[in-house]
Every structure is written in structure tokens, then in C-alpha cells.
Design a protein around this motif. Structure first.
Motif, PDB file in Angstrom:
ATOM      1  N   ASP A   1       2.006   1.776  -3.458  1.00  0.00           N
ATOM      2  CA  ASP A   1       0.941   2.367  -4.272  1.00  0.00           C
ATOM      3  C   ASP A   1       0.900   3.884  -4.142  1.00  0.00           C
ATOM      4  O   ASP A   1       0.646   4.596  -5.107  1.00  0.00           O
ATOM      5  N   SER A   2       1.127   4.370  -2.917  1.00  0.00           N
ATOM      6  CA  SER A   2       0.935   5.784  -2.657  1.00  0.00           C
ATOM      7  C   SER A   2       2.112   6.639  -3.113  1.00  0.00           C
ATOM      8  O   SER A   2       2.004   7.854  -3.181  1.00  0.00           O
TER       9      SER A   2
ATOM     10  N   LEU B   1       0.822  -1.205   0.000  1.00  0.00           N
ATOM     11  CA  LEU B   1       0.000   0.000   0.000  1.00  0.00           C
ATOM     12  C   LEU B   1       0.856   1.255   0.000  1.00  0.00           C
ATOM     13  O   LEU B   1       0.531   2.247  -0.644  1.00  0.00           O
TER      14      LEU B   1
ATOM     15  N   ARG C   1      -9.397   3.330  -8.347  1.00  0.00           N
ATOM     16  CA  ARG C   1      -8.988   2.781  -9.635  1.00  0.00           C
ATOM     17  C   ARG C   1      -9.299   3.786 -10.739  1.00  0.00           C
ATOM     18  O   ARG C   1     -10.407   4.265 -10.833  1.00  0.00           O
TER      19      ARG C   1
ATOM     20  N   ARG D   1      -8.805   1.678  -2.450  1.00  0.00           N
ATOM     21  CA  ARG D   1      -7.923   2.014  -3.566  1.00  0.00           C
ATOM     22  C   ARG D   1      -8.749   2.656  -4.662  1.00  0.00           C
ATOM     23  O   ARG D   1      -9.766   2.108  -5.074  1.00  0.00           O
TER      24      ARG D   1
ATOM     25  N   ALA E   1      -3.941   0.121  -9.767  1.00  0.00           N
ATOM     26  CA  ALA E   1      -4.502   0.650  -8.540  1.00  0.00           C
ATOM     27  C   ALA E   1      -3.597   1.694  -7.907  1.00  0.00           C
ATOM     28  O   ALA E   1      -2.387   1.584  -7.936  1.00  0.00           O
ATOM     29  N   THR E   2      -4.219   2.698  -7.321  1.00  0.00           N
ATOM     30  CA  THR E   2      -3.512   3.663  -6.497  1.00  0.00           C
ATOM     31  C   THR E   2      -4.328   3.890  -5.245  1.00  0.00           C
ATOM     32  O   THR E   2      -5.544   3.755  -5.255  1.00  0.00           O
ATOM     33  N   VAL E   3      -3.652   4.229  -4.153  1.00  0.00           N
ATOM     34  CA  VAL E   3      -4.380   4.449  -2.918  1.00  0.00           C
ATOM     35  C   VAL E   3      -5.242   5.695  -3.045  1.00  0.00           C
ATOM     36  O   VAL E   3      -4.823   6.697  -3.615  1.00  0.00           O
TER      37      VAL E   3
END
Length: 201
Positions: free
Chosen positions: A140-141, A137, A200, A198, A150-152
Motif C-alpha cells: 500500500d505504501s 501494508l 481512504r 489507512r 486504500a493507502t497507508v
């Protein structure tokens, strides 16, 4: 010079391994209550006393069965580009082995007692799982990193450690619901939570 165990010690390790493989199969097939020491001992041609020579109690044996199950799950995480997606894959697999889901859930409750043989196992397992999820996670950020899909979500999203704990809690809770009602889809609600946490594109 070989460092492999030899003699009686090696035979003991092999026998212990055979018991674990059989116990894993019996639990997956018969569930927590159906997997008696007698049935597991019968599977490997031992008396109950003979089996308890290798494991001091049924609880100790069951902890090792869970560790063995984790070996399969760990391979999923190790080979995954995204540990969060790997968690969903593991949960989907668990639906096919309800006996192991039952064992995990019942032992998790018993492990609330610090003196229970499974207490340390669940603390270590939970910390390792959350660390793996939190790192994914966090990745992701970071700008320009993370999975392509996916991004947070932006603030006020919870931090990665809190999000990892939420995902673990949801997965464990869905397993309990699945035990109460086998028609429950454990993956879809967890996927919905992941998608809520997340954003999208």
C-alpha cells in the motif's frame, strides 16, 4: 509409480482425517467444554482409548482442529487481493462459529506455557498472519501500488510490522469480547481500526 500411502498407514491417515472433520463439527457446535473426547469418539464410532490412539491428548487433537480451521482461512487469504480485507472476512465468518472462537481463545491463553502442545502452533500462526498483513501494508505504501481503495496513512503512522501486530491484537481481543457478550460486532470495530490506519481517498 504411485506415491500415495497404502495399506494400514493409508487407513490410519483416513481415520485421522475422519476424526478431525468430526471434531471440527463438534467443537463448532458444542464449544470448548462441550466437545469432550467421549462425544468426539462417539461421532466416529470409536472408544475414547481408540480415539487417543490417533491423538495423544485432547490438547493435541484441538491443535489439529485449529490447523484444519486455518486451512479454510488460508484459502480466503490466498484468493484475496488484499490480506487486510481478508482478515475482516475471516473475523466476520468467525461470528458464525462461536465454538471455534472459544476454542481458539482458550487455547491461545494455555499456549502461553512453552510446554503446551499449542505453543508452537500459535507462534507460527501469528508470525505467518503478521507477515501476510505487513506485506500488504508495505505494498500500500509504495508509490503507485496497493489496493485501489486504500493507502497507508502518512507519517507518523506506525510501520507495516507494527500495524500488522496491532491488527492481530485487535482481532484476538475482539474475539474475547465476543465470547463475553455475543452481541458484540467484531467486524465494525476492526474495520474502524483499519480505516484509521489507512487513509481512504
Amino acid at each position: 509409480m504411485s506415491t500415495q500411502p497404502r495399506g494400514p498407514y493409508a487407513k490410519g491417515l483416513a481415520r485421522r482425517e475422519e476424526i478431525l472433520v468430526s471434531a471440527l463439527d463438534v467443537v463448532a457446535r458444542a464449544g470448548f467444554h462441550g466437545a469432550s473426547i467421549k462425544e468426539i469418539a462417539d461421532e466416529v464410532g470409536l472408544s475414547q482409548a481408540g480415539l487417543l490412539h490417533y491423538f495423544t491428548s485432547k490438547d493435541e487433537l484441538f491443535v489439529e482442529v485449529l490447523r484444519r480451521r486455518d486451512e479454510r482461512d488460508n484459502r480466503t487469504f490466498e484468493n484475496a487481493d488484499d490480506p487486510v480485507e481478508a482478515l475482516l472476512e475471516v473475523v466476520e465468518h468467525n461470528a458464525s462459529v462461536p465454538g471455534l472462537v472459544e476454542l481458539f481463545s482458550r487455547m491461545a491463553v494455555a499456549a502461553a506455557d512453552p510446554e503446551h502442545p499449542a505453543h508452537a502452533y500459535f507462534l507460527e500462526r501469528g508470525a505467518s498472519l503478521r507477515d501476510s498483513l505487513a506485506r500488504a501494508l508495505d505494498s500500500d505504501s509504495a508509490p503507485g501500488t496497493g489496493t485501489a481503495a486504500a493507502t497507508v496513512a502518512p507519517d507518523p503512522a506506525p510501520d507495516a510490522a507494527t500495524t500488522a501486530r496491532l491488527l492481530q491484537a485487535a482481532a484476538d481481543g475482539l474475539q474475547l469480547q465476543f465470547l463475553q457478550d455475543p452481541t458484540v460486532d467484531m467486524v465494525a470495530p476492526l474495520r474502524a481500526l483499519v480505516d484509521a490506519l489507512r487513509r481512504r481517498p
